[in-house]
Design an enzyme around this catalytic site. Structure first.
Site, PDB file in Angstrom:
ATOM      1  N   SER A  59       0.822  -1.211   0.000  1.00  0.00           N
ATOM      2  CA  SER A  59       0.000   0.000   0.000  1.00  0.00           C
ATOM      3  C   SER A  59       0.855   1.260   0.000  1.00  0.00           C
ATOM      4  CB  SER A  59      -0.860  -0.015   1.266  1.00  0.00           C
ATOM      5  OG  SER A  59      -1.430   1.250   1.469  1.00  0.00           O
ATOM      6  N   TYR A  93      -1.662  -0.536  10.486  1.00  0.00           N
ATOM      7  CA  TYR A  93      -1.945  -1.258   9.240  1.00  0.00           C
ATOM      8  C   TYR A  93      -0.747  -1.164   8.288  1.00  0.00           C
ATOM      9  CZ  TYR A  93      -3.602  -1.460   4.390  1.00  0.00           C
ATOM     10  OH  TYR A  93      -3.713  -1.720   3.043  1.00  0.00           O
ATOM     11  N   LYS A 145       2.130  -3.937   6.574  1.00  0.00           N
ATOM     12  CA  LYS A 145       2.491  -4.061   5.153  1.00  0.00           C
ATOM     13  C   LYS A 145       4.010  -3.984   4.998  1.00  0.00           C
ATOM     14  CE  LYS A 145      -1.552  -4.551   3.330  1.00  0.00           C
ATOM     15  NZ  LYS A 145      -1.932  -5.805   2.702  1.00  0.00           N
TER      16      LYS A 145
END
Ligand code: NAD
Ligand code: UFG
Length: 350
Positions: free
Chosen positions: A137, A161, A165
């Site tokens: 992302s 989050y 990643k």
């Protein structure tokens, strides 16, 4: 054409990518726990196949389950065969993705995203399958970069989050360093929006959506009163944040091109690619274009800035354009019309 395992294949990006892979002649096994997707997605894919005169039933094996279930994963690698072909590569979407929620429930995010990925890579290795496309992302890029940002930009995610990643990207790099048979591409998506133009598959957020496009759609359909625009004094052309929106069908096509690149032996074992349009669109531009294209009214008002937002996030996509047999083909008009078409046809989701 080969047989691909798609984790999280009934989710938003996964479903559009599955369609693209099937239309390109690939066979797919899907594992999804349905923790954030609908059981109706598969039927919608089969229905769409018929519209293209294709029988997808013969090309899909579906397994309901969690990627942290290593026994299930192992049995999928050992037993799932389509037209006698074993799984040759993986597209790994499964994970949680809500930035805000990840601040409140970091364990949930680390457990699902990291442990799920570790289980998957372990079972892949045991089964001699070492080709993978991973969903990363743009949230991994930190504020100190200038935008458009290339893959060499500084990475330091500002939310749990994004940290998961980055950790998974690091693990993947370690795998290629330890065994050169791994062939890995991490795709850093910018802002995926829109839907398949038929309106048969699309984005179906659970509860109140967090992202701009689903909210605009629900304001247009009357489910939400008005859009709250987060900040009007950002250092941008009209004071609202700039994002690099990319049509989900262009993103799906980037996965197909990435799988093809994986099988091309000239590529590096570990590649990171930005997948965006390279164009910054402000919140006000998105609202205005949506109203103009769809002839509807979006009520909005300005509120305080949202915690953690950056003024500008735009991809330098030159590396993807040069290495993949791919370029984004759909503009903001198409993103707005396809997003609204899906919403109109499916006001309550699937
Ligand atoms: P999504 O939630 O629609 O799809 C994820 C799918 O994975 C869902 O179908 C969910 O049920 C499944 N899943 C989650 N955890 C699982 C597990 N442990 N086992 C099996 N299935 C599981 O999300 P999406 O928008 O399609 O995103 C797909 C991937 O792309 C995610 O990894 C996300 O982090 C990443 N990504 C998304 C965006 C975005 O804006 N949508 C941006 C950048 C990166
Ligand atoms: N916005 C509003 N009001 C809203 C929602 C969003 O003004 O109600 C604005 C945001 O401030 C931002 C823009 O619209 O400027 C886009 O916001 P989104 O929430 O749609 O998307 P983000 O850029 O915050 O993040 C998304 C995904 C992340 C992903 C990131 C990659 O949610 O998972 O894109 O760039 F990592």
């Amino acid at each position: 054409m080969s047989h691909i395992l798609v984790t999280g294949g009934t989710g938003y990006i996964g479903s559009h990518t599955c369609l693209q892979m099937l239309l390109s002649g690939f066979e797919i096994s899907i594992i999804d726990s349905y923790v954030n997707s609908s059981t109706k997605v598969l039927d919608s894919l089969i229905k769409l196949g018929k519209e293209y005169n294709k029988d997808f039933l013969e090309k899909i094996n579906f397994f309901k389950g969690d990627i942290r279930d290593e026994l299930l994963l192992d049995s999928i690698f050992k037993k799932s065969r389509i037209n006698s072909k074993p799984i040759s590569s993986v597209i790994h979407f499964a994970g949680f993705k809500a930035v805000g929620e990840s601040f409140n429930y970091p364990l949930k995010y680390w457990q699902n995203n990291l442990n799920g990925s570790i289980s998957l890579f372990k079972v892949m290795n045991q089964n001699n399958c070492r080709n993978i496309i991973f969903s990363s992302s743009a949230t991994v890029y930190c504020q100190t970069n200038s935008f458009p940002v290339s893959e060499e930009g500084i990475v330091a995610a500002s939310n749990p989050y994004g940290q998961t990643k980055l950790a998974i990207e690091k693990l993947l790099r370690d795998l290629t360093n330890s065994d050169e048979r791994w062939r890995i591409i991490a795709l850093r998506y910018f802002n995926p929006v829109g839907a398949h133009p038929s309106g048969t598959i699309g984005e179906d957020p659970v509860g109140i959506p967090n992202n701009l496009f689903p909210i605009i759609c629900q304001v247009a359909s009357g489910r939400i009163d008005r859009l709250k625009v987060f900040g009007k004094n950002w250092p941008t052309k009209d004071g609202t944040c700039l994002r690099d929106y990319i049509h989900v069908m262009d993103l799906a096509e980037a996965h197909k091109a990435s799988i093809e690149l994986l099988f091309d032996n000239t590529q590096d074992n570990f590649l990171v690619l930005n997948i965006g349009n390279g164009i910054g669109i402000s919140v006000l531009e998105a609202i205005n274009k949506f109203q103009e294209i769809n002839k509807c009214n979006i009520s909005y008002s300005f509120v305080e800035r949202r915690n953690g937002d950056l003024p500008i996030i735009i991809a330098d996509n030159k590396k993807a354009l040069s290495l993949l047999n791919w370029k984004p083909n759909r503009d903001l008009n198409q993103m707005c019309s396809d997003a609204w078409n899906w919403q109109k046809k499916n006001p309550n989701g699937y």
